[in-house]
Write an enzyme that holds these catalytic residues in place. Structure first.
Site, PDB file in Angstrom:
ATOM      1  N   GLY A 152      -5.401   7.013  -5.428  1.00  0.00           N
ATOM      2  CA  GLY A 152      -5.391   6.316  -4.758  1.00  0.00           C
ATOM      3  C   GLY A 152      -5.549   4.783  -4.377  1.00  0.00           C
ATOM      4  O   GLY A 152      -5.032   4.490  -3.283  1.00  0.00           O
ATOM      5  N   GLU A 168     -12.999   2.258  -4.051  1.00  0.00           N
ATOM      6  CA  GLU A 168     -12.149   3.913  -3.921  1.00  0.00           C
ATOM      7  C   GLU A 168     -10.931   3.465  -2.943  1.00  0.00           C
ATOM      8  O   GLU A 168     -11.658   2.445  -2.381  1.00  0.00           O
ATOM      9  CB  GLU A 168     -12.666   4.647  -3.113  1.00  0.00           C
ATOM     10  CG  GLU A 168     -13.048   5.539  -4.579  1.00  0.00           C
ATOM     11  CD  GLU A 168     -12.334   6.835  -4.381  1.00  0.00           C
ATOM     12  OE1 GLU A 168     -11.436   6.630  -3.850  1.00  0.00           O
ATOM     13  OE2 GLU A 168     -13.263   8.018  -4.483  1.00  0.00           O
ATOM     14  N   ASP A 169      -9.960   4.385  -2.644  1.00  0.00           N
ATOM     15  CA  ASP A 169      -9.361   4.244  -1.556  1.00  0.00           C
ATOM     16  C   ASP A 169      -9.505   4.299  -0.409  1.00  0.00           C
ATOM     17  O   ASP A 169      -9.809   3.666   0.361  1.00  0.00           O
ATOM     18  CB  ASP A 169      -7.914   4.592  -1.690  1.00  0.00           C
ATOM     19  CG  ASP A 169      -7.892   6.682  -1.983  1.00  0.00           C
ATOM     20  OD1 ASP A 169      -9.561   7.303  -1.687  1.00  0.00           O
ATOM     21  OD2 ASP A 169      -7.041   6.849  -2.038  1.00  0.00           O
ATOM     22  N   ASP A 208     -13.944   9.951   2.313  1.00  0.00           N
ATOM     23  CA  ASP A 208     -13.583  10.774   3.901  1.00  0.00           C
ATOM     24  C   ASP A 208     -15.236  11.924   4.009  1.00  0.00           C
ATOM     25  O   ASP A 208     -16.126  11.647   4.510  1.00  0.00           O
ATOM     26  CB  ASP A 208     -12.413  11.488   4.007  1.00  0.00           C
ATOM     27  CG  ASP A 208     -11.763  12.173   4.293  1.00  0.00           C
ATOM     28  OD1 ASP A 208     -12.615  12.898   5.687  1.00  0.00           O
ATOM     29  OD2 ASP A 208     -11.531  13.607   4.090  1.00  0.00           O
ATOM     30  N   LYS A 220     -14.515   6.803   6.564  1.00  0.00           N
ATOM     31  CA  LYS A 220     -14.540   7.794   8.112  1.00  0.00           C
ATOM     32  C   LYS A 220     -15.863   8.135   7.752  1.00  0.00           C
ATOM     33  O   LYS A 220     -16.029   9.174   7.703  1.00  0.00           O
ATOM     34  CB  LYS A 220     -13.602   8.979   7.642  1.00  0.00           C
ATOM     35  CG  LYS A 220     -12.005   8.434   7.759  1.00  0.00           C
ATOM     36  CD  LYS A 220     -10.977  10.100   7.218  1.00  0.00           C
ATOM     37  CE  LYS A 220     -10.038  10.524   6.176  1.00  0.00           C
ATOM     38  NZ  LYS A 220      -9.009  11.595   6.817  1.00  0.00           N
ATOM     39  N   VAL A 225      -4.334  10.139   6.800  1.00  0.00           N
ATOM     40  CA  VAL A 225      -4.068   9.118   6.814  1.00  0.00           C
ATOM     41  C   VAL A 225      -3.004   9.117   5.433  1.00  0.00           C
ATOM     42  O   VAL A 225      -3.185   9.886   4.695  1.00  0.00           O
ATOM     43  CB  VAL A 225      -4.759   7.331   7.175  1.00  0.00           C
ATOM     44  CG1 VAL A 225      -5.359   7.642   8.393  1.00  0.00           C
ATOM     45  CG2 VAL A 225      -5.168   7.239   5.889  1.00  0.00           C
ATOM     46  N   ASP A 280      -2.297   9.543  -0.026  1.00  0.00           N
ATOM     47  CA  ASP A 280      -0.042  10.300  -0.108  1.00  0.00           C
ATOM     48  C   ASP A 280      -0.548  11.684   0.995  1.00  0.00           C
ATOM     49  O   ASP A 280      -2.151  12.051   0.731  1.00  0.00           O
ATOM     50  CB  ASP A 280      -0.166  10.803  -1.628  1.00  0.00           C
ATOM     51  CG  ASP A 280      -1.347  12.641  -1.760  1.00  0.00           C
ATOM     52  OD1 ASP A 280      -2.095  12.109  -2.125  1.00  0.00           O
ATOM     53  OD2 ASP A 280      -0.854  13.333  -2.149  1.00  0.00           O
TER      54      ASP A 280
HETATM   55  P1  IMP Z   1     -13.682  12.086  -0.012  1.00  0.00           P
HETATM   56  O1  IMP Z   1     -14.277  13.306  -1.529  1.00  0.00           O
HETATM   57  O2  IMP Z   1     -13.785  13.817   0.860  1.00  0.00           O
HETATM   58  O3  IMP Z   1     -14.264  11.657   0.482  1.00  0.00           O
HETATM   59  O4  IMP Z   1     -12.219  12.104  -0.138  1.00  0.00           O
HETATM   60  C1  IMP Z   1     -12.006  11.732  -1.836  1.00  0.00           C
HETATM   61  C2  IMP Z   1     -10.543  11.122  -1.721  1.00  0.00           C
HETATM   62  O5  IMP Z   1      -9.052  12.058  -0.897  1.00  0.00           O
HETATM   63  C3  IMP Z   1     -10.250  10.177  -1.552  1.00  0.00           C
HETATM   64  O6  IMP Z   1     -10.788   9.078  -2.240  1.00  0.00           O
HETATM   65  C4  IMP Z   1      -8.961  10.588  -1.040  1.00  0.00           C
HETATM   66  O7  IMP Z   1      -8.016   9.798  -2.788  1.00  0.00           O
HETATM   67  C5  IMP Z   1      -8.598  11.755  -0.498  1.00  0.00           C
HETATM   68  N1  IMP Z   1      -8.329  11.732   0.390  1.00  0.00           N
HETATM   69  C6  IMP Z   1      -9.483  11.646   1.857  1.00  0.00           C
HETATM   70  N2  IMP Z   1      -8.665  11.107   3.244  1.00  0.00           N
HETATM   71  C7  IMP Z   1      -7.333  10.909   2.563  1.00  0.00           C
HETATM   72  C8  IMP Z   1      -7.167  10.992   4.516  1.00  0.00           C
HETATM   73  O8  IMP Z   1      -6.938  10.467   5.094  1.00  0.00           O
HETATM   74  N3  IMP Z   1      -5.079  10.865   3.346  1.00  0.00           N
HETATM   75  C9  IMP Z   1      -5.204  10.727   2.412  1.00  0.00           C
HETATM   76  N4  IMP Z   1      -6.167  10.804   1.007  1.00  0.00           N
HETATM   77  C10 IMP Z   1      -7.774  11.348   1.718  1.00  0.00           C
HETATM   78 MG    MG Z   2      -9.404   8.397  -4.131  1.00  0.00          MG
END
Ligand code: IMP
Ligand code: MG
Length: 181
Positions: free
Chosen positions: A49, A103-104, A107, A135, A158, A164
Site C-alpha cells: 500500500g 505506511e499507507d 486502521d 483512522k 478507502v 486497494d
Molecule cells: P491495520 O493493521 O488495521 O492498522 O491496517 C493495516 C493495513 O491494512 C494498512 O497498512 C493498509 O494496507 C490496509 N488498510 C487499512 N485500512 C484500509 C482501507 O481503508 N483501505 C485499504 N486498505 C486499508
Molecule cells: Mg499498509
C-alpha cells in the site's frame, strides 16, 4: 456531482483529490528532512500500500537517507483479519539505524502492534512511524500510533493513492471512500 468510481464489485466516491494529498505529503517530507538532518535515516516502505506515498514523500526528502522495502499482509476484502504475516522481510542490518517506517494507512493498528516489536528486536537506534492516513476512531492498539501523518480520516474503507479493494484501485492518484451497497 461527486466523482464516483467502480472498483471490483463496489462503488466509491471522491474523498480527497490528488492535489490536496500532494500538498500534505510535500509538507511532511520537508518536516522530516529538517528533523532528521543529522540522523542518516533508513526509510522502510511497507508494501504494497505505501508505494505511492513513499514515492511522493521521498521526492521531498532532501537529506542523506537510504531505503528498504518489506511486505506485511493483514487485510482481506474491506476488513482487517487481525493476523499479520511478514510476506517479505528486511534484507539489511538495521542495528543502530534511525528508522522511519512508511505506511499507507493505520486502521486498527494490528499490523504495527505485531510488527514494531519485531523491528525493535533488531536493535535500531530509533523508530518513527509516518503514515499517510490514520483512522483514529478505528485504532485498537495504543502502541500503534503514527508519529507523523498527513491526514486523519473517518472510520470508512478507502481506495486509491496506493490502497486497494480486492487488489484493485491502487493506481488512482486521488482517495475514494466506499459507498453503501
Ligand atoms: P491495520 O493493521 O488495521 O492498522 O491496517 C493495516 C493495513 O491494512 C494498512 O497498512 C493498509 O494496507 C490496509 N488498510 C487499512 N485500512 C484500509 C482501507 O481503508 N483501505 C485499504 N486498505 C486499508
Ligand atoms: Mg499498509
Amino acid at each position: 456531482m461527486d466523482k464516483i468510481i467502480q472498483v471490483a464489485d463496489r462503488r466509491f466516491s471522491l474523498l480527497l483529490p490528488a492535489a490536496e494529498i500532494q500538498e500534505r505529503v510535500a509538507a511532511l517530507g520537508q518536516q522530516l528532512s529538517a528533523e532528521l538532518a543529522d540522523k542518516d535515516p533508513l526509510f522502510i516502505i511497507v508494501l504494497n500500500g505505501a508505494f505511492m506515498f513513499a514515492s511522493d514523500l521521498l521526492k521531498h526528502i532532501s537529506i542523506p537517507a537510504t531505503l528498504s522495502f518489506i511486505r506485511l499482509v493483514s487485510y482481506q476484502g474491506t476488513a482487517s483479519t487481525g493476523q499479520v504475516t511478514v510476506a517479505t522481510g528486511l534484507q539489511e542490518d538495521i542495528r543502530g539505524r534511525h528508522i522511519v517506517l512508511l505506511e499507507d494507512i493505520i486502521d486498527t493498528g494490528t499490523t504495527l502492534h505485531y510488527f514494531l516489536p519485531e523491528l525493535w528486536k533488531q536493535e535500531p537506534a530509533s523508530v518513527r512511524v509516518a503514515a499517510c492516513f490514520i483512522k483514529p476512531d478505528a485504532l485498537l492498539f495504543a502502541d500503534a500510533k503514527a508519529d507523523y501523518s498527513c491526514m486523519a480520516l473517518p472510520e470508512k474503507f478507502v481506495v486509491g493513492y496506493g490502497m486497494d479493494y480486492q487488489g484493485y484501485g491502487r493506481n488512482y492518484p486521488d482517495l475514494y471512500e466506499v459507498l453503501p451497497e
